[in-house]
Design an enzyme around this catalytic site. Structure first.
Site, PDB file in Angstrom:
ATOM      1  N   LYS A 126      -3.695  -4.393  -2.859  1.00  0.00           N
ATOM      2  CA  LYS A 126      -3.310  -2.984  -2.778  1.00  0.00           C
ATOM      3  C   LYS A 126      -2.957  -2.438  -4.173  1.00  0.00           C
ATOM      4  O   LYS A 126      -3.414  -1.360  -4.562  1.00  0.00           O
ATOM      5  CB  LYS A 126      -2.097  -2.824  -1.849  1.00  0.00           C
ATOM      6  CG  LYS A 126      -1.570  -1.386  -1.738  1.00  0.00           C
ATOM      7  CD  LYS A 126      -0.115  -1.325  -1.270  1.00  0.00           C
ATOM      8  CE  LYS A 126       0.500   0.027  -1.628  1.00  0.00           C
ATOM      9  NZ  LYS A 126       1.973   0.041  -1.493  1.00  0.00           N
ATOM     10  N   PRO A 144       5.032   2.390   3.182  1.00  0.00           N
ATOM     11  CA  PRO A 144       3.894   1.517   2.849  1.00  0.00           C
ATOM     12  C   PRO A 144       2.884   2.091   1.860  1.00  0.00           C
ATOM     13  O   PRO A 144       2.352   1.363   1.040  1.00  0.00           O
ATOM     14  CB  PRO A 144       3.210   1.271   4.206  1.00  0.00           C
ATOM     15  CG  PRO A 144       4.215   1.634   5.236  1.00  0.00           C
ATOM     16  CD  PRO A 144       5.081   2.691   4.629  1.00  0.00           C
ATOM     17  N   LYS A 166       4.642   0.366 -12.944  1.00  0.00           N
ATOM     18  CA  LYS A 166       4.433  -0.654 -11.920  1.00  0.00           C
ATOM     19  C   LYS A 166       2.953  -1.024 -11.822  1.00  0.00           C
ATOM     20  O   LYS A 166       2.591  -2.205 -11.761  1.00  0.00           O
ATOM     21  CB  LYS A 166       4.930  -0.138 -10.563  1.00  0.00           C
ATOM     22  CG  LYS A 166       4.557  -1.002  -9.368  1.00  0.00           C
ATOM     23  CD  LYS A 166       5.706  -1.730  -8.754  1.00  0.00           C
ATOM     24  CE  LYS A 166       5.252  -2.860  -7.830  1.00  0.00           C
ATOM     25  NZ  LYS A 166       5.814  -2.757  -6.496  1.00  0.00           N
ATOM     26  N   THR A 210       5.649   1.972  -3.507  1.00  0.00           N
ATOM     27  CA  THR A 210       4.651   1.810  -4.566  1.00  0.00           C
ATOM     28  C   THR A 210       3.430   2.633  -4.188  1.00  0.00           C
ATOM     29  O   THR A 210       2.728   2.313  -3.231  1.00  0.00           O
ATOM     30  CB  THR A 210       4.262   0.334  -4.739  1.00  0.00           C
ATOM     31  OG1 THR A 210       5.395  -0.378  -5.223  1.00  0.00           O
ATOM     32  CG2 THR A 210       3.111   0.176  -5.726  1.00  0.00           C
TER      33      THR A 210
END
Lengths: 295, 295, 295, 295
Positions: free
Chosen positions: C246, C66, C171, C96
């Site tokens: 996030k 996570p 990303k 990520t």
């Protein structure tokens, strides 16, 4: 009372100096040898490492360090001072760091039997020298009362903000508002002047109206409005733009962890970041008005 | 002195009332018949149209209208009062409008031989009733001196801001800063509380530190911090969010015409616009903190 | 090839599944026992701890966790898998996380003799299930070539982005732009409709003009513009608003460390934070248009 | 068909030229005598005033003017062309102005028996010269069909956007999104490069991912990413930053009147305003990336 002091920079140096003047027995350490030598000349005992200072077993230990990474590095871990101190000690961290880190360090200190307080300051280097700093203190009320006389040797206002970490919360919330207000005053002054008003007249009206704030009254960013403000001496001295940028970063990061929106706080942070990118980070933070004035 | 008064709304009504109380001979008009009747009961002479009031040839004519479109509609054009007045008259527009429109109307008035002043107010309906308004006046200094006694019947501070339009400039700059400060205080208070601080303690620290401002001291948006603030009575009364939205719109539009960036001013405007879209436009402008608190 | 897989959530589960289907020998671990059992049913070998899985000595180890704290916790330290692996192993982190943490872990891995790659994905749970994910890979080109066949069992596009950490950089930069674009499309659509345009007509014009972007063409936030978009089914499914929040947090935090301003990125982050505070964090990120529509 | 054309600037000049080439009988006027002379050389008939051109009684009248004030000045009032035209005429305004003004003029035209269409264009001076403009047309569908052949002599895509004013709405909504996207791409590219990525690699990834948009694909603001983009020739040519600033001003002003929040639209406007203040208004609007790059 035997006091240890870590971090003798622009702020820590004069703060330590004031403790010596107040008659405390002071043990000091800094990575800079000249800074240690300077305090030694004034009557403090200089040490060559944190470990040596810790071994001298002060009753109270004060730190004034640049960022959370330094604080954690010095306090935590097997080699950290929390683990190395041979007796329960009053620990006072005056660094400005994020509330989460402050609480993490305090928890470790208390688990090891020490009393810990976060006590960030406001008032700048001038306040540090004149012993007129404001201390925003987080920790148990009884502990705050005990170390109050020590802090009063360095400052004027000792404010208890609640439990551990709340000193940092108060500082971060106040300084975020300060950054927003300063940009707001810069925009209002620049707008008014571009629409045809005299800067001093406008400042006078704002300062007797609902727009008044510390930034408009004490540190007005428009040149020549206040004779003694940084804006009237090329924005030298004062509270640097990059320090405001750091505090705004602490605020938005704390807000992110608390899942709390801070729209203008984030906007102010980005404006100071853009200003720093243009090479102005060392100017007083009122210089942000340069983003709004034609060169 | 025979004074004409146009616009007897929440602000204009009590202002006109205070002129009657001060002993002036007052001629009034409003589209609302009950508003005219109310003033007539107090001793003013009511008229059925602007034209009729103008025909009565007052020495001074004061207007208090909702927006620039109304001001231009009443003053300009062949049927406007500037053209219809039979003798040189002192014209005082107390409406809050954009500086460009204020200057356009003043120019037309002066070309026709009248003296014109823009004199927007701050202080809200409470100030209007208590005759404690602040007047920000744009126009020639000699004219300001002459009409000062009249304004003093309605307000406490009469500030000369410079040439025509500068009253509006001062109002717009101050209120933009006020809107930014209020959002800033809302963010700082909500952030501090979400990080674990008591709201009253935080407000106390801010109000003795560099974050202090009118919005933190006099109209703190966090509930129960100030007993008499709108935040402690469900945000009723006070200065409505949609009025702040209007003033922020005047500020950003004036900035656009002046080619002047106002980053936080524009952000504050958009936040009040979003708040209004959610149906809260009639709450005091400190209610903007609702955007930052979990319901 | 013997592959280890850590983290069998909404993304990791189907990714591991596709590796089994592709004929790889798979060892898996997750804190959720049912998730492990499900993969075991499909042919993987389930383990009760990271340590047990590591002891099985896979040739390649893939993680899908996570946040950075989990990645650091699993990889670093004396008990971490970098220290515990008995032979040089290909380590692929598909989580990520921020680029700085990715680089810190990669450095530790390489110092211990392992090959490490950061390989965050885009494409959502649908892409994970259909094995059509895009992998953005940071690390040495030769390493990327070697593990390409493995990634191709889970995705369609394997893009080499440069050195370690650059997968995360790509990303973070792409998703920040995505968040900005989505808010931009929401504002443009809401503005156009409020000014009298038909939503489908407006989308059609934007999609053939200079405003076109992925968010306007593929995931248009206005209801009923695209039949199969989340906006036409109550914003269920898709990429959650809190996941966008996030990623925007990762972007602004990375920007802060790089001393890089990101004005609109920070504004988008705050808008998603405000939206989450209102309780909408689980809706598709196109639901941000709710901030702009009257209820 | 006899066509009148008002406004022969950078856009109107080549547009008029293409009408002559298409065989139309053209009557032209501009305040600039050389501009009129140039068109006369190509076969148009030049006039010395709007009144003279109107007296020549064209069947269709096209205008291409800088701002709403010019459009209103030419069309409205007793001396305006709506009042002066001796017979029902097709009126096509290709200027980019706010939707409210477009609707006000159309209403006046229709009340006087004329057909009116708003038809702002996109495609820039290159599109005007190559007759590849896109026309966004507001007005009755039957009218759009009738004048379509005329517009096709100047452009490639003729899009009917709905009733009067909707051509302007489409333009304003699209260009606001374009401005937001461009700033977003600038931030994403600058962030990625500052974190260690190659600009071309990053652009390639974005353009095959969810961040892709016209600004990343066709007019990428990072230098040397696209050989033929303004960013690779010092930001000369293209669509000027001050024109983008004008369109963002139209968007936020239309939003204000529609009581519609546009947070990122307003932020983008302020960034272009700050950029213009720094003296860069004449550079292509992709040059906004300069705010994000160290000099």
């Amino acid at each position: 009372m035997h006091i240890g002091f870590l971090g003798l920079g622009n702020m820590g140096g004069p703060m330590a100096s004031n403790l010596v003047k107040a008659g405390h027995s002071l043990s000091v350490f800094d990575l800079s040898q000249p800074a240690v030598a300077e305090l030694a000349k004034q009557g403090a005992q200089g040490f060559n490492s944190v470990a040596d200072l810790v071994a001298a077993a002060p009753d109270v230990l004060i730190s004034m360090l640049p960022a959370a990474a330094h604080v954690k590095g010095v306090y935590l871990g097997d080699e950290g001072l929390i683990a190395q101190l041979s007796k329960p000690t009053y620990l006072i961290d005056c660094s400005t760091i994020d509330p989460h880190s402050a609480r993490e360090v305090a928890q470790a200190a208390q688990a090891a039997g020490h009393c810990m307080l976060d006590a960030p300051v406001s008032g700048g280097t001038a306040g540090a020298q004149a012993a007129t700093l404001t201390f925003m203190v987080g920790g148990a009320a009884a502990d705050v009362d005990k170390i109050r006389p020590i802090l009063q040797a360095m400052g004027k206002n000792i404010t208890h903000c609640g439990d551990n970490g709340n000193g940092q919360v108060a500082k971060v919330a106040n300084n975020m508002l300060l950054g927003i207000s300063m940009v707001g005053v810069a925009e209002a002054m620049a707008l008014g002047v571009s629409l045809g008003m005299d800067a001093k007249v406008l400042a006078g009206i704002i300062n007797t109206s609902s727009g008044r704030c510390w930034s408009s009254e004490i540190n007005n960013p428009y040149p020549e409005v206040l004779e003694n403000a940084p804006a009237s001496r090329g924005y030298s001295g004062g509270f640097g733009s990059d320090l405001m940028l750091k505090d705004l970063g602490l605020a938005t990061e704390a807000a992110r962890l608390a899942k709390q929106p801070v729209m203008l706080g984030a906007a102010a942070q980005q404006l100071y970041q853009a200003f720093s990118l243009q090479g102005h980070g060392n100017l007083d933070f009122s210089a942000i008005i340069k983003l709004y004035l034609k060169e």
